[in-house]
Design a protein around this motif. Structure first.
Motif, mmCIF file in Angstrom:
data_model
loop_
_atom_site.group_PDB
_atom_site.id
_atom_site.type_symbol
_atom_site.label_atom_id
_atom_site.label_comp_id
_atom_site.label_asym_id
_atom_site.label_seq_id
_atom_site.Cartn_x
_atom_site.Cartn_y
_atom_site.Cartn_z
ATOM 1 N N GLY A 49 0.788 -1.234 0.000
ATOM 2 C CA GLY A 49 0.000 0.000 0.000
ATOM 3 C C GLY A 49 0.814 1.275 0.000
ATOM 4 O O GLY A 49 0.263 2.364 -0.106
ATOM 5 N N CYS A 50 2.125 1.161 0.120
ATOM 6 C CA CYS A 50 2.984 2.355 0.099
ATOM 7 C C CYS A 50 2.729 3.149 -1.179
ATOM 8 O O CYS A 50 2.618 2.572 -2.256
ATOM 9 N N HIS A 51 2.635 4.478 -1.038
ATOM 10 C CA HIS A 51 2.437 5.336 -2.198
ATOM 11 C C HIS A 51 3.662 6.187 -2.498
ATOM 12 O O HIS A 51 3.566 7.201 -3.179
ATOM 13 N N LEU A 52 4.788 5.767 -1.970
ATOM 14 C CA LEU A 52 6.073 6.409 -2.251
ATOM 15 C C LEU A 52 6.072 7.911 -1.992
ATOM 16 O O LEU A 52 6.602 8.681 -2.790
ATOM 17 N N CYS A 53 5.489 8.284 -0.866
ATOM 18 C CA CYS A 53 5.507 9.709 -0.522
ATOM 19 C C CYS A 53 6.857 10.111 0.050
ATOM 20 O O CYS A 53 7.109 11.291 0.267
ATOM 21 N N ARG A 54 7.702 9.135 0.296
ATOM 22 C CA ARG A 54 9.066 9.381 0.789
ATOM 23 C C ARG A 54 9.071 10.167 2.101
ATOM 24 O O ARG A 54 9.868 11.074 2.279
ATOM 25 N N SER A 55 8.153 9.803 2.982
ATOM 26 C CA SER A 55 8.081 10.496 4.269
ATOM 27 C C SER A 55 8.213 9.525 5.431
ATOM 28 O O SER A 55 7.800 9.823 6.549
ATOM 29 N N CYS A 56 8.791 8.377 5.164
ATOM 30 C CA CYS A 56 8.921 7.341 6.198
ATOM 31 C C CYS A 56 9.600 7.891 7.451
ATOM 32 O O CYS A 56 9.275 7.508 8.565
ATOM 33 N N GLY A 98 0.251 2.584 7.407
ATOM 34 C CA GLY A 98 0.541 1.614 8.471
ATOM 35 C C GLY A 98 1.843 0.861 8.271
ATOM 36 O O GLY A 98 2.077 -0.165 8.905
ATOM 37 N N ILE A 99 2.705 1.381 7.371
ATOM 38 C CA ILE A 99 3.944 0.656 7.075
ATOM 39 C C ILE A 99 5.102 1.232 7.882
ATOM 40 O O ILE A 99 5.631 0.580 8.773
ATOM 41 N N ALA A 100 5.464 2.478 7.565
ATOM 42 C CA ALA A 100 6.636 3.081 8.217
ATOM 43 C C ALA A 100 6.193 3.918 9.413
ATOM 44 O O ALA A 100 6.390 5.133 9.449
HETATM 45 S S1 SF4 Z 1 5.669 6.857 4.597
HETATM 46 FE FE1 SF4 Z 1 7.105 5.541 3.488
HETATM 47 S S2 SF4 Z 1 6.160 3.504 3.532
HETATM 48 FE FE2 SF4 Z 1 4.565 4.987 4.066
HETATM 49 S S3 SF4 Z 1 3.548 5.464 2.108
HETATM 50 FE FE3 SF4 Z 1 5.143 7.010 2.419
HETATM 51 S S4 SF4 Z 1 6.945 6.195 1.352
HETATM 52 FE FE4 SF4 Z 1 5.521 4.505 1.626
#
Ligand code: SF4
Ligand code: SF4
Lengths: 247, 500
Positions: free
Chosen positions: B411-418, B426-428
């Motif tokens: 479900g990651c949308h690659l917002c690059r805000s981990c 709910g991932i990072a």
């Molecule tokens: S915070 Fe990281 S893991 Fe979560 S959606 Fe953004 S890039 Fe993906």
């Protein structure tokens, strides 16, 4: 009854892998290694094994050591003694090389003599387990670098009047305690570290280990108990939080 | 004076469609949506939006979209909007820029300039729907001489191997950088697929020991979560020397994320920073690395293969040659597009080399030195599709690691805000209400879907080439041709230009 292993059969030092195999088969027992000559990884990761070593073990003695194990060395040890050990004890009737107790998270290392560079680096405590590293003589540079828990004590026996540690003591420390016996402090301490005289309550944490040190090596407990100690603790458990710009 | 930095994204709400149900407000952990009780309508706060599409996906009337702002500095090819924004931010804060996921810069991608071969007429293709296609893979030392006992019976002297149903694994992501449910999804999927996932350096949660035979446990410089049972729990032990997203620097999990179960699993004090510096402070040479490799082998009674993971840097071939002599069974190389939970932006974006070039040069070097079979080669660092995977194998990889791709499946949308720790998917994140959004059962199913689809694509391409076993694809650079590359690029990759 201890089982004796001659580590120099036919005059040739036994290969570490052969020795390791024998020791792994002896879990739960007491073993004496005779004529030890630089074999590495002795008792690595082993639980419930008691080893007495006559001679000089090689690097990574007791690495990842587990519960119920004890190692006694009648001689010097080399580098990476007790690397990442979880539990048990290592007692060295001599000196040890660099990086003793790297990342150890439980158990105890007692060194009668000196320790090299980077002793106690990355030591961590967790729940009720609190690793302890007691060095009778002096320690080299970078003692307790990145320490995140546990107790390190350097007693400076035989070098009274001089700081018993080298440079960069406690760089990046973010947990745990370093006790330095005597009046002298290293010339410079890193910014992450606070230093003060150890008080009664602080020493209460150290005394049980000193008792064990004296039992192992016959040192004078009342003298050690009456000595002054410096206590080094971290200024913060989050030393690098302000380093970053988040966006 | 603080210089104003205009938001990068704008939340666009179609007022005609919006029913003010406040779903977006509840879903956005960055608090970029609000409700104005007076007017009974929703509002958006652009400056808080990281463009993760959570609200967009869950809006019941599809009233939302996120657009890149049209607001701009005076156009300047040298000073891009982003460059100026970053500079202002640093002047405002004095901080090192921190970001996450893989390198987003438009640097050359060699996978995209490599084309695959197929059979025509003389060597007929194989139909993978009808014919058996072998993708089973064993990772470990292969150069072991055959030995026979007195009666001529084969002596079993094979060193430990990782057995995989296909040459693919989920690469290291620590519990702490990603959530419990993300780990649970990866562990279950790896088990169902007969491949491995990798704990990263954050230790192994006690609930996941049962997936041990599909787990690779990692040992990094901070030694988090390492104890005797942990080292015995997995199918292999990986020593992390470097990571593609941040070669030469270590990891740093801030104390506010290192709490509760995460701290317990790392075996560190609750709330203290979990610092794993760049170097292992006992490793200054290949001989020192050898010592760590053998201390782990001894601990495991020689029952586990040891992986050494390094980042793809300039002299990677020479380093890999050293690693191959350290006693390691497997070398993992991570390219400069590999992801991360947090890395200094300048390092992520400017340090390291593409995995395609690193892989080709390492494989070539190890062959030239006659030690290629002493060690298996696993590569990662932005394997985005089965096509990249297949090309990597043909360039010489024994297997590939994927991580960003696996997170996208979750479900990651690659917002690059981990690195902010508020992952709306709910991932990072470690925030319980956010972690709950990722259902590990569904997560595992989606991962299984993805990997099975890739496996089928691998078989189809192999079939097209007339190859029925992935063994025969490995290092088979004749199956590759370059387009639009210089002689030097072709030389490093060890492939011909298309048409020749
Ligand atoms: S915070 Fe990281 S893991 Fe979560 S959606 Fe953004 S890039 Fe993906
Ligand atoms: S951060 Fe994500 S959920 Fe919040 S407004 Fe932006 S796209 Fe929507």
């Amino acid at each position: 009854m201890s089982i004796c292993i001659e580590t120099k059969p036919n005059g040739q030092p036994m290969h570490f892998s052969q020795l390791g195999e024998q020791l792994r088969a002896l879990a739960g027992q007491s073993v004496i290694l005779q004529n030890c000559l630089g074999q590495r990884y002795i008792a690595a990761g082993q639980k419930n094994l008691r080893v007495e070593i006559e001679g000089i073990p090689g690097n990574a003695l007791g690495a990842y050591l587990g519960e119920g194990s004890s190692i006694t060395v009648h001689g010097n040890a080399q580098d990476a003694t007790g690397d990442t050990m979880s539990a048990g004890s290592i007692t060295i009737h001599g000196s040890t090389g660099d990086a003793a107790g790297y990342g150890m998270r439980g158990g105890m290392i007692l060194v009668k003599g000196n320790a090299g560079y980077r002793a106690g680096i990355h030591m961590k405590e967790y729940g009720k387990t609190c690793p302890k590293l007691i060095i009778g003589g002096c320690a080299g540079d970078f003692l307790g670098e990145y320490q995140a828990g546990g107790i390190i004590a350097v007693l400076g026996l035989g070098t009274e009047g001089k700081a018993p540690v080298g440079r960069f003591c406690g760089t990046g420390q973010h947990g745990g305690r370093i006790f330095l016996r005597g009046d002298a402090l290293p010339a410079e301490l890193p910014p992450q570290v606070s230093v003060r005289n150890a008080e009664q309550a602080d020493l209460a944490l150290l005394l049980p280990s000193l008792t064990q040190f004296c039992e192992a090596f016959g040192a004078d407990f009342s003298m050690l108990q009456a000595s002054p100690y410096w206590l080094l603790t971290p200024n913060s458990s989050n030393p690098y939080t302000d380093l970053y710009a988040i966006y | 004076m603080e210089l104003y930095v205009h938001p990068e994204f704008e939340i666009v709400r179609n007022e005609k469609k919006c029913i003010a149900c406040r779903v977006c407000e509840r879903q956005c952990a960055n608090c970029a949506h609000g409700y104005d009780a007076d007017s009974g309508s929703m509002e958006g706060y652009d400056e808080k939006c990281v463009n993760c599409h959570r609200c967009v996906t869950l809006c019941p009337t599809k009233a939302l979209k996120i657009v890149q702002t049209a607001h701009t500095f005076r156009p300047n090819a040298n000073w891009s909007n982003n460059t100026i924004r970053e500079l202002y931010l640093q002047a405002n804060t004095g901080g090192v820029l921190l970001s996450s996921m893989g390198n987003p810069r438009p640097l050359p991608n060699y996978f995209d300039r490599i084309l695959l071969n197929a059979s025509q007429v003389t060597n007929p293709p194989i139909d993978p729907l009808r014919e058996p296609m072998e993708t089973r893979t064993y990772l470990g030392k292969k150069s072991i001489p055959l030995q026979r006992g007195a009666a001529g019976k084969l002596i079993e002297n094979l060193t430990p191997q990782i057995a995989l149903t296909m040459p693919l694994m989920f690469s290291a992501m620590s519990y702490g950088s990603i959530s419990y449910n993300a780990h649970a999804s990866l562990a279950r999927a790896a088990t169902e697929l007969g491949i491995c996932y990798n704990t990263g350096e954050g230790g192994l949660h006690r609930a996941f020991y049962r997936y041990g035979s599909n787990t690779i446990v990692q040992v990094a410089s901070g030694r988090f979560g390492i104890h005797t049972d942990y080292l015995m729990a997995g199918a292999a032990v990986e020593i992390k020397m470097g990571q593609g997203a941040k070669p030469g620097i270590g990891g740093h999990l801030p104390g506010k994320k290192n709490v509760g179960e995460v701290a317990r699993t790392r075996m560190t004090p609750d709330g203290s920073d979990a610092i794993s510096p760049a170097p292992h402070h006992d490793i200054y040479s290949i001989e020192d690395l050898r010592q760590l490799v053998y201390s782990l082998k001894e601990t495991a009674g020689n029952s586990k293969p040891i992986i050494v993971k390094i980042a793809a840097v300039h002299n990677v071939a020479a380093i890999a040659s050293g690693v191959a002599r350290s006693g390691a069974d497997i070398i993992a190389i991570d390219g400069f597009r590999g992801g991360t939970g947090a890395a200094p932006t300048r390092i992520r974006d400017h340090v390291g080399i593409p995995i395609e070039l690193a892989l080709a040069s390492v494989d070539t070097r190890l062959r030239e030195e006659g030690i290629r079979d002493d060690i298996s080669l696993v590569v990662g660092g932005s394997i985005r599709s089965a096509a990249d995977w297949i090309k990597a194998i043909a360039l010489g990889a024994d297997a590939c690691y994927i991580a960003t791709g696996a997170l996208l499946a979750l479900g990651c949308h690659l917002c690059r805000s981990c690195h902010i720790g508020l992952c709306n998917w709910g991932i990072a994140t470690q925030r319980a209400d956010l972690v709950k959004r990722l259902n590990p059962e569904i997560g595992a199913e989606r991962l299984v879907n993805l990997v099975k689809a890739w496996q089928h694509e691998l078989k189809e391409v192999m079939g097209g080439m007339g190859i029925n076993s992935v063994e025969a694809l490995r290092g088979n650079r004749l199956m590759l041709r370059g387009v639009g590359m210089t002689q030097e690029e072709l030389r490093v990759l060890g492939i011909e230009h298309a048409g020749s």
